[in-house]
Design an enzyme around this catalytic site. Structure first.
Site, PDB file in Angstrom:
ATOM      1  N   LYS A  53      25.973 -12.310  25.705  1.00  0.00           N
ATOM      2  CA  LYS A  53      24.815 -12.382  24.799  1.00  0.00           C
ATOM      3  C   LYS A  53      24.488 -10.992  24.261  1.00  0.00           C
ATOM      4  O   LYS A  53      24.208 -10.806  23.077  1.00  0.00           O
ATOM      5  CB  LYS A  53      23.593 -12.919  25.555  1.00  0.00           C
ATOM      6  CG  LYS A  53      23.652 -14.401  25.869  1.00  0.00           C
ATOM      7  CD  LYS A  53      22.478 -14.793  26.765  1.00  0.00           C
ATOM      8  CE  LYS A  53      22.591 -16.235  27.216  1.00  0.00           C
ATOM      9  NZ  LYS A  53      21.684 -16.576  28.311  1.00  0.00           N
ATOM     10  N   GLN A  97      17.847 -14.914  32.713  1.00  0.00           N
ATOM     11  CA  GLN A  97      19.024 -15.700  33.104  1.00  0.00           C
ATOM     12  C   GLN A  97      18.694 -16.526  34.355  1.00  0.00           C
ATOM     13  O   GLN A  97      18.204 -15.991  35.346  1.00  0.00           O
ATOM     14  CB  GLN A  97      20.204 -14.746  33.378  1.00  0.00           C
ATOM     15  CG  GLN A  97      21.494 -15.427  33.717  1.00  0.00           C
ATOM     16  CD  GLN A  97      22.059 -16.241  32.539  1.00  0.00           C
ATOM     17  OE1 GLN A  97      21.934 -15.861  31.382  1.00  0.00           O
ATOM     18  NE2 GLN A  97      22.673 -17.369  32.856  1.00  0.00           N
ATOM     19  N   ASP A 120      14.300 -18.372  24.215  1.00  0.00           N
ATOM     20  CA  ASP A 120      14.956 -19.574  24.754  1.00  0.00           C
ATOM     21  C   ASP A 120      14.134 -20.823  24.437  1.00  0.00           C
ATOM     22  O   ASP A 120      14.647 -21.939  24.513  1.00  0.00           O
ATOM     23  CB  ASP A 120      15.083 -19.456  26.287  1.00  0.00           C
ATOM     24  CG  ASP A 120      16.511 -19.234  26.738  1.00  0.00           C
ATOM     25  OD1 ASP A 120      17.442 -19.541  25.960  1.00  0.00           O
ATOM     26  OD2 ASP A 120      16.692 -18.760  27.869  1.00  0.00           O
TER      27      ASP A 120
END
Ligand code: NAP
Length: 283
Positions: A53, A97, A120
């Site tokens: 990412k 994460q 997210d």
């Protein structure tokens, strides 16, 4: 019929080129989008996902940082770090994460991310905004699935089976499909005769994580098949759908790997760009 391949790598490449242009434009106006990813512990797969990412963000001209905390970090210390990032004006988007170590409550951490930096789209505020039709960060995998489906034509009036009802994939994608005027049936482990029902649907989105769950004989002729499943079998990534048999029946199909995955990371970048724009008063 041999299906047309929905090549996620190609589609993602084109989409990222568009994002890169927008990043360059924003930079000329004094705003540099920054994606900061928090990881706790040393899980190899998670670390490699975080690095990919980070690299993808830098490749399109964004700034990106990894905050790597040790496995034994306490919940309070993680929350303190999130608070620091929330208050750091140079950070546009924050990703945490998952999974987190057991001493850290995932929900508490996700709730602590400022909604305007939650790229997210997993915080309760942003989920609520999605369901009430407000401007928000749409979770990245569902957004990526919708981008793939754009390449198959209009969804208006189509019958869609979404298999899997998680908060990160199945449920939000069912909402996005409904927004496009598709008629959606959300299936799960308690659905009776799930596989037998699939023959009735023009589009099948499978987000389960069970290799071989669906094969060509289960599909309607000409169905559009989006395989979100990602399971490692003998060191190889495989989906929920038996690709070889399904491609003979479907009109469009995603491969695994190289289908939904590249679009998910692309949509993290998309949302980070939006975060930078919105926070600085650009539409
Ligand atoms: P999850 O939270 O484990 O949810 C799985 C869903 O599948 C649940 O709703 C479950 O039903 C349903 N299910 C399980 N067995 C079933 C069966 N036999 N028939 C019908 N439904 C069944 O998983 P997730 O996080 O949504 O992820 C799903 C898959 O997508 C995984 O393989 C994951 O690795 C992959 N994924 C890929 C990407 C990507 O970027 N490519 C991103 C995210 C996830 P119940 O609710 O009844 O338990």
């Amino acid at each position: 019929m041999t299906a047309e391949l929905l090549n996620g790598r190609e589609i993602a490449k084109d989409y990222r080129a568009g994002l890169q242009e927008e990043v360059e434009k924003l930079k000329t106006q004094g705003v540099v989008p920054n994606l900061t990813v928090v990881i706790v512990g040393n899980d190899g797969a998670s670390l490699s996902y975080v690095r990919s990412k980070n690299k993808a963000a830098e490749k399109i001209g964004m700034e990106s940082a990894i905050v790597h905390l040790p496995e034994e970090t306490s919940e309070d210390e993680v929350l303190q770090k999130i608070d620091e990032l929330n208050n750091d004006d140079s950070v546009s988007g924050i990703l945490v994460q998952v999974p987190l170590p057991e001493q850290v409550d995932e929900n508490k951490v996700l709730e602590a991310i400022a909604p305007h930096k939650d790229v997210d789209g997993f915080s309760p505020v942003n989920i609520g905004r999605l369901y009430t039709g407000q401007r928000t960060f749409v979770p990245c995998t569902p957004l990526g699935i919708m981008e793939l489906l754009k390449h198959t034509g209009s969804l208006e009036g189509k019958t869609v089976a979404v298999v899997g009802r998680s908060h990160i994939v199945g449920q939000p994608v069912a909402k996005l499909l409904t927004n496009e005027n598709a008629t959606v049936t959300l299936m799960h482990s308690r659905t009776k005769d799930m596989v037998a029902q699939l023959k009735n649907f023009e589009v099948v989105v499978s987000a389960v994580g069970k290799p071989g769950l669906i094969s060509g004989k289960d599909l309607k002729e000409g169905a559009i098949v989006i395989d979100v499943g990602n399971t490692v079998v003998d060191d190889k990534l495989v989906g929920d759908v038996d690709f070889e048999s399904a491609k003979e029946v479907a009109s469009y199909i995603t491969p695994v790997p190289g289908g939904v995955g590249p679009l998910t990371i692309t949509m993290v970048l998309n949302n980070t760009l939006l975060a930078a724009k919105w926070h600085n008063g650009f539409e």
